[in-house]
Design an enzyme around this catalytic site. Sequence first.
Site, PDB file in Angstrom:
ATOM      1  N   PRO A  86      -4.520   9.307   5.011  1.00 62.03           N
ATOM      2  CA  PRO A  86      -5.934   8.912   5.492  1.00 62.03           C
ATOM      3  C   PRO A  86      -6.344   7.422   5.381  1.00 62.03           C
ATOM      4  CG  PRO A  86      -6.165  10.177   3.297  1.00 62.03           C
ATOM      5  CD  PRO A  86      -4.732   9.899   3.351  1.00 62.03           C
ATOM      6  N   GLY A  88      -7.912   3.708   5.086  1.00 61.39           N
ATOM      7  CA  GLY A  88      -8.893   3.272   4.434  1.00 61.39           C
ATOM      8  C   GLY A  88      -9.237   3.822   3.203  1.00 61.39           C
ATOM      9  N   GLY A  90      -7.549   3.877   0.005  1.00 64.28           N
ATOM     10  CA  GLY A  90      -6.991   3.323  -1.094  1.00 64.28           C
ATOM     11  C   GLY A  90      -5.532   3.805  -1.548  1.00 64.28           C
ATOM     12  N   LEU A  91      -4.894   4.617  -0.536  1.00 59.27           N
ATOM     13  CA  LEU A  91      -3.574   5.185  -0.669  1.00 59.27           C
ATOM     14  C   LEU A  91      -2.488   4.381   0.042  1.00 59.27           C
ATOM     15  CD1 LEU A  91      -4.037   8.964  -0.244  1.00 59.27           C
ATOM     16  CD2 LEU A  91      -3.935   7.525  -2.206  1.00 59.27           C
ATOM     17  N   GLY A  92      -2.816   2.934   0.297  1.00 62.47           N
ATOM     18  CA  GLY A  92      -1.865   2.098   0.870  1.00 62.47           C
ATOM     19  C   GLY A  92      -1.529   2.450   2.555  1.00 62.47           C
ATOM     20  N   SER A  94      -2.409   0.864   5.015  1.00 60.64           N
ATOM     21  CA  SER A  94      -2.188  -0.155   5.920  1.00 60.64           C
ATOM     22  C   SER A  94      -0.734  -0.786   5.488  1.00 60.64           C
ATOM     23  CB  SER A  94      -3.273  -1.271   5.756  1.00 60.64           C
ATOM     24  OG  SER A  94      -3.394  -1.428   4.564  1.00 60.64           O
ATOM     25  N   ALA A  95      -0.407  -0.741   4.380  1.00 63.08           N
ATOM     26  CA  ALA A  95       0.929  -1.301   3.989  1.00 63.08           C
ATOM     27  C   ALA A  95       2.037  -0.429   4.596  1.00 63.08           C
ATOM     28  CB  ALA A  95       0.941  -1.414   2.496  1.00 63.08           C
ATOM     29  N   ALA A  96       1.777   1.042   4.286  1.00 67.91           N
ATOM     30  CA  ALA A  96       2.795   1.879   4.979  1.00 67.91           C
ATOM     31  C   ALA A  96       2.918   1.866   6.569  1.00 67.91           C
ATOM     32  CB  ALA A  96       2.369   3.436   4.724  1.00 67.91           C
ATOM     33  N   ASP A 137       1.200  -3.453  -2.674  1.00 68.66           N
ATOM     34  CA  ASP A 137       1.145  -2.194  -1.786  1.00 68.66           C
ATOM     35  C   ASP A 137       2.562  -2.268  -0.826  1.00 68.66           C
ATOM     36  OD1 ASP A 137      -1.320  -2.033  -2.851  1.00 68.66           O
ATOM     37  OD2 ASP A 137      -2.338  -1.554  -1.143  1.00 68.66           O
TER      38      ASP A 137
HETATM   39  C1  MEV Z   1      -5.385  -2.115  -3.008  1.00 71.59           C
HETATM   40  O1  MEV Z   1      -4.393  -1.102  -2.785  1.00 71.59           O
HETATM   41  C2  MEV Z   1      -5.177  -2.906  -4.288  1.00 71.59           C
HETATM   42  C3  MEV Z   1      -5.879  -4.292  -4.677  1.00 71.59           C
HETATM   43  O2  MEV Z   1      -5.672  -4.674  -6.012  1.00 71.59           O
HETATM   44  C4  MEV Z   1      -5.806  -5.373  -3.687  1.00 71.59           C
HETATM   45  C5  MEV Z   1      -4.194  -5.898  -3.826  1.00 71.59           C
HETATM   46  O3  MEV Z   1      -3.530  -5.586  -4.669  1.00 71.59           O
HETATM   47  O4  MEV Z   1      -3.976  -6.417  -2.639  1.00 71.59           O
HETATM   48  C6  MEV Z   1      -7.419  -3.950  -4.837  1.00 71.59           C
END
Ligand code: MEV
Length: 298
Positions: A86, A88, A90-92, A94-96, A137
Amino acid sequence: MITCSAPGKIYFSGEHAVVYGEKAIAAAIDLRTRVTVQPSGDFIINSSLGSTGLDDRKHPYVTQCVRKIKDFIPTGVKIDITSDLPVGSGLGSSAAVTIATLYALSICFDTNHTLSDIADLGYEIERTLQGVASPTDTFVSTMGGVITVPDRQTLTLPKCHIVVGNTGSFSSTRELVASVNSLKQAYPDTIDPVISAIGKLADYGSGLIIDLNYPALGRLMNINHGLLDALGVGSNELSHLTWASREAGAWGAKTTGAGGGGCMVAITDQPEKVARAIKSAGGQAFITHVTPYGVKAE
Ligand code: MEV
């Protein structure tokens, strides 16, 4: 045409504190983003967010990836994205998508980038788009496994189950990182020790992962959840799902990622029971595990 995938991630400990150089433990999970690229006469990006050309508003991460290696692309590229993650949450996600796109582009257009180059480029992109970011991430999504940051030590893969609970509310990493920063500026004597206490959890946690001591690791996750609340990145929904998991027998549960909304993570030997509790508490539950596989061609 080439398809590559990259994993999302959870934090056993250390989000937010890692932005200030503290130690964190993050792990790639078996929920992945897949990116297919093929040379084209034009620039086309297709995802669940819609179909666009290079577009800094709708597809900012993928657009930045293309810009980074535009010199290697003769006329254009068509990019198709699908994801288990999903956005936005918190599971990364955008990095993935960034890492899978960079890797697919590097193979498709023969750019000779190494995995380490891909992780570095991905980090530059996150930093540009988020303002402040740690390399966690993008590094974990590239390399897979369980990794401590910033020292990049690889830990044994945990054998416990991981249950992720999604509150369903979108959270902006950029805004949450900025809000922790302003709290830190306003109350340094209170907030600096909280950040350093979060960092210390990673030292205890690494030893517990190596010793396979999940009940004790869970206790540290519970402490970390409280410290994230103290940084102002908790929410009623996150705590509701976290407590529901603990009451269903999870060894530990905490907010994962930037917080504010998004996801929490629990570790447990009773994944179905914990997932049911998360659903009854109003969340979406994913039973998953840590994966050793970082970015790869499919
Ligand atoms: C976000 O997944 C993690 C944070 O620590 C931001 C970051 O490390 O870039 C909130």
